[in-house]
Design an enzyme around this catalytic site. Structure first.
Site, mmCIF file in Angstrom:
data_model
loop_
_atom_site.group_PDB
_atom_site.id
_atom_site.type_symbol
_atom_site.label_atom_id
_atom_site.label_comp_id
_atom_site.label_asym_id
_atom_site.label_seq_id
_atom_site.Cartn_x
_atom_site.Cartn_y
_atom_site.Cartn_z
ATOM 1 C CD GLU A 98 -3.118 -0.960 2.156
ATOM 2 O OE1 GLU A 98 -4.236 -1.415 1.927
ATOM 3 O OE2 GLU A 98 -2.775 -0.541 3.274
ATOM 4 C CG HIS B 230 -9.050 6.063 1.536
ATOM 5 N ND1 HIS B 230 -9.116 5.764 0.192
ATOM 6 C CD2 HIS B 230 -8.416 5.020 2.123
ATOM 7 C CE1 HIS B 230 -8.556 4.587 -0.019
ATOM 8 N NE2 HIS B 230 -8.120 4.111 1.145
ATOM 9 N NE ARG C 288 -4.459 5.702 2.723
ATOM 10 C CZ ARG C 288 -4.958 4.830 3.551
ATOM 11 N NH1 ARG C 288 -5.555 5.243 4.649
ATOM 12 N NH2 ARG C 288 -4.877 3.545 3.302
ATOM 13 C CG HIS D 252 -9.765 6.446 5.626
ATOM 14 N ND1 HIS D 252 -10.739 5.496 5.443
ATOM 15 C CD2 HIS D 252 -8.596 5.764 5.781
ATOM 16 C CE1 HIS D 252 -10.189 4.289 5.474
ATOM 17 N NE2 HIS D 252 -8.893 4.430 5.696
ATOM 18 N NE ARG E 229 -4.678 5.412 9.441
ATOM 19 C CZ ARG E 229 -5.112 4.459 8.626
ATOM 20 N NH1 ARG E 229 -4.722 3.209 8.779
ATOM 21 N NH2 ARG E 229 -5.955 4.741 7.655
HETATM 22 C C1 SIN Z 1 -7.680 0.700 2.652
HETATM 23 O O1 SIN Z 1 -7.969 -0.487 2.493
HETATM 24 O O2 SIN Z 1 -7.416 1.476 1.739
HETATM 25 C C2 SIN Z 1 -7.697 1.248 4.029
HETATM 26 C C3 SIN Z 1 -6.503 0.829 4.754
HETATM 27 C C4 SIN Z 1 -6.183 1.814 5.821
HETATM 28 O O3 SIN Z 1 -6.736 2.904 5.830
HETATM 29 O O4 SIN Z 1 -5.324 1.514 6.644
#
Ligand code: SIN
Length: 525
Positions: free
Chosen positions: A113, A228, A274, A335, A370
Site C-alpha cells: 500500500e 482517503h 494519501r 477516513h 498515518r
Molecule cells: C484501505 O484499504 O485502503 C484502508 C486501509 C487503511 O486505511 O489503513
C-alpha cells in the site's frame, strides 16, 4: 438512578476494545459497552489489511522508517518502535486464535500500500480483513466468562471526581445507569461522521473524544485528519471505500478525460502518500470541472479482480458497476483522525483511572499522517497494553452518582447534523485556510446551545459529541499556521515556525476558541 459496579469498563467493541477485554479477563469482571451491536465498528469495515513485518524480506527497522516518514516529522518514535516491534507477536497470537489470513501456499500473502517500501499488508478473504479480526476477537471474548457485553448502551458521560475517572453514565433502554469501575478504557474509534463525505460507518461520531474532553482529558493533534483518496462516488451508492490495496495491486487513477495524472504530481504516482493523492484528485476535479475521477482496474482481468477483491466486486455490482470492466467513479472522503485523547504508551490519560486505545487515542504513533494499514495493528498492540496497565489500577474508591437529570430535546437535530457535516467538508476538509476555518468555527458556534445541553437520545447525544469534536478539529487547524502531513493550509503552504510542536486542547482552550468564534476572519482560501 440505577448503579452497577464492575472491575473494568471498556467503552467500544472494535479491535482495541476487544483486545483490551481479552487482556483484562483473568484480572476481574469486564464489561464492554457499545452503542450498537457489538460487531458494528470501523474495524468491521476495514478492507485493505493490517501491516506487520511477517516475512524474511522485511525488517522492523524498515517498517519503523516508513511509519516515521508518513508521519511527516510528528510521530513519537517510542510509540512507533513499540508498534512495529510488538506487532508481529500480536499477529501470531491472532493466528493462534483462528485468524485466517490469506496465504499463497503456506506463506502469508502480503500486499503493498502507499508509502510502504515492502509488501507487508496481511489481508483476509481478499478485502474483508477487519471482519475477520472482529470475528476472531469476538469469539475469543465470548469464550471468557468474565467478559460481558452490553450492546445498545450509549455512554453519556464519564464519572469524574477529583481528577479521577470512576466509570461512566450509560444510557440503556431509555434509562441512565451509573457504571462504576476501577478502570475505564475508551475504545470508541474515530469521528469521520463529522464530515459529509466519509468512509467511516454511522457509529463514528467521535463520542469517546467528546466525553473525555468534557471530563477534563487532554486531546492532541486534532488538526490531523486523513482523507482517503478513493471512496465510491455514484449517485445511488453509499460512500463505500475502494481499498488502497487496489492501487497497490496496480489500479490507476484517470481524470474524466481518461488521462492518467498521478505521475505528474509525485514520483510514486498512485502510491504517493494519501494526502498527496487526495489533493491531486481535487486539483484534477477542479481542472476538469468534475465532481469525481476514475479508478481503473480493467487491465487486471476479471479472475484476479474477483478473487482478490470479492467484497468490493459484489458491493459495486449492486450499484451496476462492474469493477473488472467499468471505470469506477471515485472522490476523496474523510477516513481517519490521527489525533485524539492523549495517552502514554500504556494508554494512560491525564485522568487517573481513564485509559484510551485505538483511533480514539493519540499515542503519537501516526504523527501528522498515518501509514496505511497501521491502525488495526495499533488497536491490537495498544489495546493489549492499555488492558495490562488498567489491570493494575487501584481498587475502586467510593464515588457518588450525580448525573444531571434535566433533559432537553433538539428540535432540528437532523438539519444541524447535515449543516455541520457539510460545513466541515467544505470549510475544514482537505484544503483549509484561516477564512474557511473561521466560517466553520462560526457555524459551529451558532449551535453552542446544543453543545451545552443535556440529552437523552442517542441521536442527540451523538450530535452534541460531533459538534464538540468538530470544534476541536477546527481550533487545532486554526492554531497550526503551516502545512504538515495531512493538514494542508492554502494560506500557509510551508511548515511554519515551531511546526514540531503538538497542539493540545483541553476545556480551557475550548472556551478560548468559543470566545474568538464571534470574530470574523477574512476568507483567504
Ligand atoms: C484501505 O484499504 O485502503 C484502508 C486501509 C487503511 O486505511 O489503513
Amino acid at each position: 438512578m440505577r448503579t452497577e459496579t464492575v472491575d473494568f469498563l471498556i467503552i467500544g467493541s472494535g479491535v482495541a476494545g476487544l483486545r483490551a477485554a481479552i487482556e483484562l479477563a483473568p484480572r476481574g469482571d469486564v464489561v464492554v459497552v457499545t452503542k450498537d451491536r457489538p460487531s458494528e465498528s470501523s474495524t468491521e469495515y476495514a478492507q485493505g489489511g493490517i501491516a506487520a513485518v511477517m516475512s524474511d524480506e522485511d525488517e522492523v527497522g524498515i517498517h519503523l522508517e516508513d511509519t516515521l516518514k508518513a508521519g511527516d516529522g510528528l510521530c513519537r518514535q517510542e510509540a512507533v518502535k513499540t508498534l512495529v516491534e510488538e506487532g508481529p507477536d500480536r499477529i501470531q497470537e491472532l493466528i493462534s486464535w483462528g485468524a485466517a489470513f490469506d496465504r499463497e501456499g503456506v506463506k502469508l500473502s502480503l500486499t503493498l500500500e502507499a508509502a510502504h517500501s515492502r509488501r507487508r499488508i496481511l489481508h483476509a478473504h481478499g478485502d474483508s480483513t477487519g471482519r475477520e479480526l472482529e470475528r476472531v476477537l469476538l469469539d475469543k471474548a465470548r469464550s471468557l466468562p468474565s467478559v460481558r457485553k452490553y450492546p445498545y448502551a450509549f455512554t453519556v458521560d464519564l464519572i469524574v471526581r477529583d481528577s479521577r475517572c470512576h466509570g461512566a453514565y450509560v444510557l440503556r433502554d431509555g434509562k441512565i445507569t451509573a457504571l462504576f469501575a476501577r478502570a475505564t478504557i475508551l475504545a470508541t474509534g474515530g469521528a469521520g461522521q463529522v464530515y459529509s463525505r466519509t468512509t467511516n460507518p454511522q457509529v463514528a461520531t467521535g463520542d469517546g473524544m467528546a466525553i473525555a474532553f468534557r471530563a477534563g482529558a487532554h486531546l492532541e493533534d486534532m488538526e490531523f485528519v486523513q482523507f482517503h483518496p478513493t471512496s465510491l462516488f455514484a449517485p445511488k451508492a453509499p460512500q463505500f471505500l475502494l481499498s488502497e490495496s487496489m492501487r497497490g495491486e496496480g489500479a490507476v487513477l484517470l481524470n474524466i478525460r481518461g488521462e492518467r495524472f498521478m505521475e505528474g504530481y509525485h514520483p510514486m504516482a498512485e502510491l504517493a502518500p494519501r494526502d498527496v493523492v487526495s489533493r491531486a484528485i481535487i486539483s484534477e476535479m477542479v481542472k476538469t470541472e468534475s465532481d469525481h475521477v476514475y479508478l481503473d482496474l480493467r487491465h487486471m482481468g476479471k479472475d484476479f479482480v474477483t478473487k482478490r477483491f470479492p467484497m468490493i466486486y459484489e458491493t459495486c455490482m449492486r450499484f451496476d458497476i462492474n469493477i473488472a470492466e467499468d471505470l469506477i467513479p471515485v472522490s476523496p472522503a474523510a477516513h481517519y483522525i490521527m489525533g485524539g485523547v492523549k495517552t502514554d504508551l500504556e494508554g494512560r490519560t491525564n485522568l487517573s483511572g481513564l485509559f484510551a486505545a485505538g483511533e480514539v487515542a493519540c499515542t503519537g504513533v501516526h504523527g501528522a499522517n498515518r501509514l496505511a494499514s497501521n491502525s488495526l495493528l495499533e488497536g491490537l498492540v495498544f489495546g493489549a497494553r492499555a488492558g495490562r496497565a488498567a489491570a493494575d489500577a487501584p481498587v475502586r474508591q467510593a464515588a457518588d452518582a450525580e448525573h444531571r437529570q434535566d433533559v432537553s430535546a433538539i428540535p432540528s437535530a437532523d438539519e444541524i447534523r447535515k449543516a455541520l457535516r457539510a460545513a466541515m467538508w467544505e470549510r475544514a476538509g482537505i484544503i483549509r485556510c484561516a477564512g474557511s476555518l473561521g466560517d466553520a468555527r462560526r457555524r459551529i458556534h451558532s449551535y453552542i446551545d446544543v453543545i451545552k445541553g443535556n440529552y437523552r437520545t442517542r441521536h442527540e447525544l451523538e450530535l452534541k459529541n460531533m459538534l464538540t469534536v468538530a470544534s476541536l478539529i477546527v481550533e487545532a487547524a486554526l492554531a497550526r499556521e503551516g502545512s504538515v502531513g495531512a493538514h494542508y493550509r492554502s494560506d500557509h503552504k510551508d511548515r511554519g515556525t515551531d511546526w514540531k510542536r503538538h497542539i493540545t486542547l483541553d476545556r480551557q482552550s475550548f472556551r478560548a476558541g468559543w470566545a474568538e468564534a464571534v470574530t470574523p476572519v477574512r476568507n483567504t482560501c
